[in-house]
Scaffold this motif. Structure first.
Motif, PDB file in Angstrom:
ATOM      1  N   THR A  62     -48.619  -4.360 -13.567  1.00 42.02           N
ATOM      2  CA  THR A  62     -50.018  -4.182 -14.264  1.00 42.02           C
ATOM      3  C   THR A  62     -49.951  -4.749 -15.473  1.00 42.02           C
ATOM      4  O   THR A  62     -50.898  -5.006 -16.164  1.00 42.02           O
ATOM      5  CB  THR A  62     -50.465  -3.034 -14.027  1.00 42.02           C
ATOM      6  N   ALA A  63     -48.515  -4.803 -16.221  1.00 46.12           N
ATOM      7  CA  ALA A  63     -48.544  -5.340 -17.648  1.00 46.12           C
ATOM      8  C   ALA A  63     -47.077  -5.437 -17.752  1.00 46.12           C
ATOM      9  O   ALA A  63     -46.313  -5.259 -17.067  1.00 46.12           O
ATOM     10  CB  ALA A  63     -49.065  -3.957 -18.591  1.00 46.12           C
ATOM     11  N   VAL A  64     -46.956  -6.446 -18.816  1.00 44.10           N
ATOM     12  CA  VAL A  64     -45.676  -7.232 -19.269  1.00 44.10           C
ATOM     13  C   VAL A  64     -45.861  -7.034 -20.828  1.00 44.10           C
ATOM     14  O   VAL A  64     -46.673  -7.791 -21.356  1.00 44.10           O
ATOM     15  CB  VAL A  64     -45.330  -8.402 -18.604  1.00 44.10           C
ATOM     16  N   SER A  65     -44.709  -6.642 -21.500  1.00 44.22           N
ATOM     17  CA  SER A  65     -44.592  -6.739 -22.912  1.00 44.22           C
ATOM     18  C   SER A  65     -43.283  -6.938 -23.137  1.00 44.22           C
ATOM     19  O   SER A  65     -42.333  -5.883 -23.306  1.00 44.22           O
ATOM     20  CB  SER A  65     -45.070  -5.287 -23.744  1.00 44.22           C
ATOM     21  N   GLY A  66     -42.790  -7.978 -23.299  1.00 47.32           N
ATOM     22  CA  GLY A  66     -41.331  -8.378 -23.637  1.00 47.32           C
ATOM     23  C   GLY A  66     -40.645  -8.125 -22.265  1.00 47.32           C
ATOM     24  O   GLY A  66     -40.970  -8.609 -21.326  1.00 47.32           O
ATOM     25  N   ALA A  67     -39.646  -7.167 -22.422  1.00 44.55           N
ATOM     26  CA  ALA A  67     -38.757  -6.902 -21.200  1.00 44.55           C
ATOM     27  C   ALA A  67     -39.225  -5.662 -20.632  1.00 44.55           C
ATOM     28  O   ALA A  67     -38.654  -5.350 -19.573  1.00 44.55           O
ATOM     29  CB  ALA A  67     -37.227  -6.672 -21.826  1.00 44.55           C
ATOM     30  N   VAL A  68     -40.392  -5.043 -21.236  1.00 40.63           N
ATOM     31  CA  VAL A  68     -41.008  -3.997 -20.411  1.00 40.63           C
ATOM     32  C   VAL A  68     -42.153  -4.346 -19.402  1.00 40.63           C
ATOM     33  O   VAL A  68     -42.951  -4.875 -19.924  1.00 40.63           O
ATOM     34  CB  VAL A  68     -41.489  -2.988 -21.481  1.00 40.63           C
ATOM     35  N   THR A  78     -36.838   9.875 -11.880  1.00 36.39           N
ATOM     36  CA  THR A  78     -35.737   9.813 -12.994  1.00 36.39           C
ATOM     37  C   THR A  78     -34.557   8.765 -12.413  1.00 36.39           C
ATOM     38  O   THR A  78     -34.272   8.826 -11.229  1.00 36.39           O
ATOM     39  CB  THR A  78     -34.631  11.182 -13.035  1.00 36.39           C
ATOM     40  N   ILE A  79     -34.664   7.677 -13.042  1.00 37.39           N
ATOM     41  CA  ILE A  79     -33.647   6.576 -12.943  1.00 37.39           C
ATOM     42  C   ILE A  79     -32.607   6.560 -14.300  1.00 37.39           C
ATOM     43  O   ILE A  79     -32.985   6.217 -15.156  1.00 37.39           O
ATOM     44  CB  ILE A  79     -34.475   5.383 -12.552  1.00 37.39           C
ATOM     45  N   ALA A  80     -31.418   6.681 -13.851  1.00 35.35           N
ATOM     46  CA  ALA A  80     -30.524   6.776 -14.958  1.00 35.35           C
ATOM     47  C   ALA A  80     -30.290   4.959 -15.323  1.00 35.35           C
ATOM     48  O   ALA A  80     -30.538   4.384 -14.552  1.00 35.35           O
ATOM     49  CB  ALA A  80     -29.145   7.129 -14.642  1.00 35.35           C
ATOM     50  N   PRO A  81     -29.969   4.948 -16.616  1.00 30.23           N
ATOM     51  CA  PRO A  81     -29.908   3.548 -17.481  1.00 30.23           C
ATOM     52  C   PRO A  81     -28.860   2.872 -16.421  1.00 30.23           C
ATOM     53  O   PRO A  81     -27.874   3.385 -16.103  1.00 30.23           O
ATOM     54  CB  PRO A  81     -29.577   3.678 -18.525  1.00 30.23           C
ATOM     55  N   SER A 102     -33.688   0.837 -18.490  1.00 34.45           N
ATOM     56  CA  SER A 102     -34.248   2.168 -18.405  1.00 34.45           C
ATOM     57  C   SER A 102     -35.405   2.203 -17.830  1.00 34.45           C
ATOM     58  O   SER A 102     -35.924   1.442 -17.532  1.00 34.45           O
ATOM     59  CB  SER A 102     -34.110   2.621 -20.129  1.00 34.45           C
ATOM     60  N   TYR A 103     -35.979   3.552 -17.652  1.00 34.34           N
ATOM     61  CA  TYR A 103     -37.122   3.707 -16.969  1.00 34.34           C
ATOM     62  C   TYR A 103     -37.891   4.985 -17.417  1.00 34.34           C
ATOM     63  O   TYR A 103     -37.010   5.896 -17.889  1.00 34.34           O
ATOM     64  CB  TYR A 103     -37.030   3.860 -15.490  1.00 34.34           C
ATOM     65  N   ASN A 104     -39.202   4.579 -17.681  1.00 33.99           N
ATOM     66  CA  ASN A 104     -39.831   6.081 -18.064  1.00 33.99           C
ATOM     67  C   ASN A 104     -40.740   6.111 -16.900  1.00 33.99           C
ATOM     68  O   ASN A 104     -41.988   5.556 -16.494  1.00 33.99           O
ATOM     69  CB  ASN A 104     -40.797   5.373 -19.633  1.00 33.99           C
ATOM     70  N   ASN A 105     -40.474   7.353 -16.332  1.00 30.07           N
ATOM     71  CA  ASN A 105     -41.357   7.905 -15.145  1.00 30.07           C
ATOM     72  C   ASN A 105     -42.877   8.210 -15.580  1.00 30.07           C
ATOM     73  O   ASN A 105     -43.665   7.992 -14.867  1.00 30.07           O
ATOM     74  CB  ASN A 105     -40.665   8.985 -14.837  1.00 30.07           C
ATOM     75  N   ALA A 106     -42.831   8.538 -16.852  1.00 31.93           N
ATOM     76  CA  ALA A 106     -44.402   9.040 -17.141  1.00 31.93           C
ATOM     77  C   ALA A 106     -45.295   7.995 -17.365  1.00 31.93           C
ATOM     78  O   ALA A 106     -46.468   8.084 -17.258  1.00 31.93           O
ATOM     79  CB  ALA A 106     -44.055   9.881 -18.749  1.00 31.93           C
TER      80      ALA A 106
END
Lengths: 326, 223
Positions: A62-68, A78-81, A102-106
């Motif tokens: 739904t969205a892209v910002s750089g590598a995110v 929870t996904i460990a790096p 990395s991952y931000n679940n929230a």
């Protein structure tokens, strides 16, 4: 669907993913298991991993910002790096796998290890897949899959993975996997390097063993990022191909040069389990040392990997042969 | 002449429990595209040449070392005294044996005047030598007259150490398209119809040859 080597026929695998409100996984995933021989007696064998682990889920970007990259639906948990990878299923990046830093679940935000461009928002889909680990491929207990454990690294069998452009050896100390040199931390759940990564086994102990590799068959187009330094790249599971037909060289590919000291190189264990390096002299593939005969017809076997030493700059996105045509 | 004898490889060494495991290290010199010829222009062939792989010790400065080599073309004793080489060289016996991929010297003919030769060593034994880090030289000599020779090296190309089994092959290809190749001694006739690298005689022999030609010309003028 092209014929490919799996012992179990394609079977329906139901995956329950109640956390996902949208873009669920397909009802059926093809799985397989294949035996791969590991040569003993201080010999090398590459292990290709064309099967991946059960995916966590599938979503739309739904969205892209750089590598995110932000995906739709609920969080994945929870996904460990550096333990999972993203596989792009549609669009201009179809077939490309990128590791998750990395991952931000929230916020449902995935930080990728590399920036991916050309993603069509609210259209392109991706799948999140756990990476293979030492434990998932070889096992966590002593003498995993028949490889020799030992407190002394020089007496144990080793498994090399590519990490940051270097080939790093690990061994099982009787209790867990760990690096040969460096941190003694438990490496059982260490990623082998992402969806496209294979590994290299140095089996000191005598006698051949058979390793059963299994998982979900990766289908469709595969694009493998080969970066400067050493990589161990999983090859196709369709069947043997050759160096000449591999597509490794050509426009934008590995550097070919009449001087082997200026060319990128590929290393493949021979039938005896000894490492042999090759380069493309702009006319054909040949050995770096030994006979200069044309090696374009050298077979690169299914369920194996190749070791690439990329001394040229830049990333080569290698289009690997498809597992089967949908 | 300095020669370095490397220990033969034993099974026990390969089975060492050291964390540094044994693996082969290969150093190759080849001319796969352009012939190397004797002084008389005939191509190198089985038994008529010797290829010695090693490094010269005239000077630690690469350019000065090459200059000293060239200046000593007529002084075989000095060249020999300042050359550290693998043993055995690629001589008639090794040429006849062909490429067995054994530890030691291997090689074979590719086609007329085109050969490859490489020295294979165990990395542990190799690292105990003085070769790692030294510039690679390929020294061709006529078997019948070692004063006739060609010597090649390549800018930036050195003998490997044995630290990595994944970077254990090094190859110096004597060919026209190798922009980094240096013909320290020899004629580069690649731009001619001969398309080869030619050995040269020691300067005194060359002068005698020229003197003979000059005397013949003078005799013809008087007659």
């Amino acid at each position: 669907m092209k014929k490919h080597r799996i012992i179990c026929s394609a079977a329906a695998v139901l995956v329950g993913l109640s956390a996902w409100a949208q873009a669920e996984l397909p009802v059926s995933l093809s799985t397989g298991i294949t035996p791969v021989v590991i040569t003993g007696g201080t010999k090398y064998s590459t292990i290709g991993l064309p099967y991946h682990r059960q995916p966590l889920g599938r979503a739309v970007v739904t969205a892209v910002s750089g590598a995110v990259v932000t995906h739709d639906g609920a969080g994945l948990g929870t996904i460990a790096p550096n333990t999972h990878s993203v596989l792009f299923l549609t669009g201009s990046n179809y077939g490309r796998a990128v590791r998750i830093s990395s991952y931000n679940n929230a916020t449902q935000q995935i930080t990728l290890a590399a920036t991916v461009t050309g993603i069509a928002l609210n259209a392109d889909e991706l799948m999140v897949i756990p990476d293979h680990t030492f434990a998932s491929v070889f096992g966590a207990g002593a003498d995993p899959s028949g490889l020799k454990s030992d407190l002394t690294p020089g007496s144990a069998d080793w498994v090399f993975i590519a990490d940051g452009g270097a080939l790093v050896p690990y061994f099982h100390n009787g209790t867990n996997w760990r690096r040969v040199s460096g941190s003694p931390a438990n490496a059982n759940n260490l990623s082998l390097g992402g969806l496209n990564a294979g590994c290299l086994v140095l089996k000191r102990s005598p006698g051949n063993i058979t390793l059963n590799i299994s998982g979900v068959l990766r289908s469709g187009k595969q694009l493998v990022d080969i970066t400067p330094g050493f990589s161990i790249v999983t090859f196709t599971d369709v069947g043997n191909t050759t160096l000449g037909a591999s597509g490794l060289t050509g426009p934008g590919g590995l550097a070919a040069n009449s001087d082997p000291n200026l060319a990128d190189k590929v290393t493949i264990p021979n039938a005896s389990g000894d490492l042999v390096s090759y380069f493309n002299n702009t006319s054909n593939w040949r050995r770096v040392a030994g006979s200069p005969a044309n090696q374009n017809s050298l077979a690169v076997q299914a369920h194996r990997a190749i070791i690439v030493n990329k001394i040229s700059s830049g990333t080569f996105r290698w289009p690997v042969l498809e597992s089967f045509t949908e | 002449m300095k020669k370095l004898i490397l220990a033969s490889i034993t099974t026990a060494l390969a089975a060492s429990v050291s964390s540094v495991f044994a693996h082969p290290v290969n150093h190759q010199v080849e001319n796969s595209m352009n012939q190397i010829s004797l002084v008389d222009g005939s191509p190198i062939a089985l038994g008529n040449f010797v290829l010695r792989i090693g490094y010269f010790t005239f000077d630690t400065n690469f350019a000065l070392n090459n200059a000293a080599i060239a200046a000593n073309v007529g002084n075989l004793a000095a060249l020999n005294a300042n050359f550290v080489e693998v043993n055995p060289p690629f001589d008639a016996a090794e040429q006849l044996e062909g490429d067995t991929e054994e530890f030691g010297m291997n090689g074979d003919i590719i086609s007329t005047g085109l050969w490859y030769a490489y020295y294979r060593a165990d990395n542990v034994a190799w690292d105990a030598t003085t070769f790692p880090g030294k510039p690679i030289y390929g020294w061709y000599q006529e078997a019948a007259n070692p004063n006739n020779m060609a010597i090649f090296t390549q800018a930036g190309l050195t003998f490997l150490d044995g630290s990595s089994p994944f970077e254990a092959d090094r190859n110096m290809i004597v060919q026209e398209v190798n922009a980094n190749l240096i013909v320290v001694v020899g004629n580069d006739r690649t731009a001619t119809a001969f398309d080869d690298y030619q050995m040269v005689p020691e300067p005194s022999a060359a002068l005698l040859a020229l003197a003979g030609v000059g005397a013949l010309a003078a005799r013809r003028r008087r007659s």
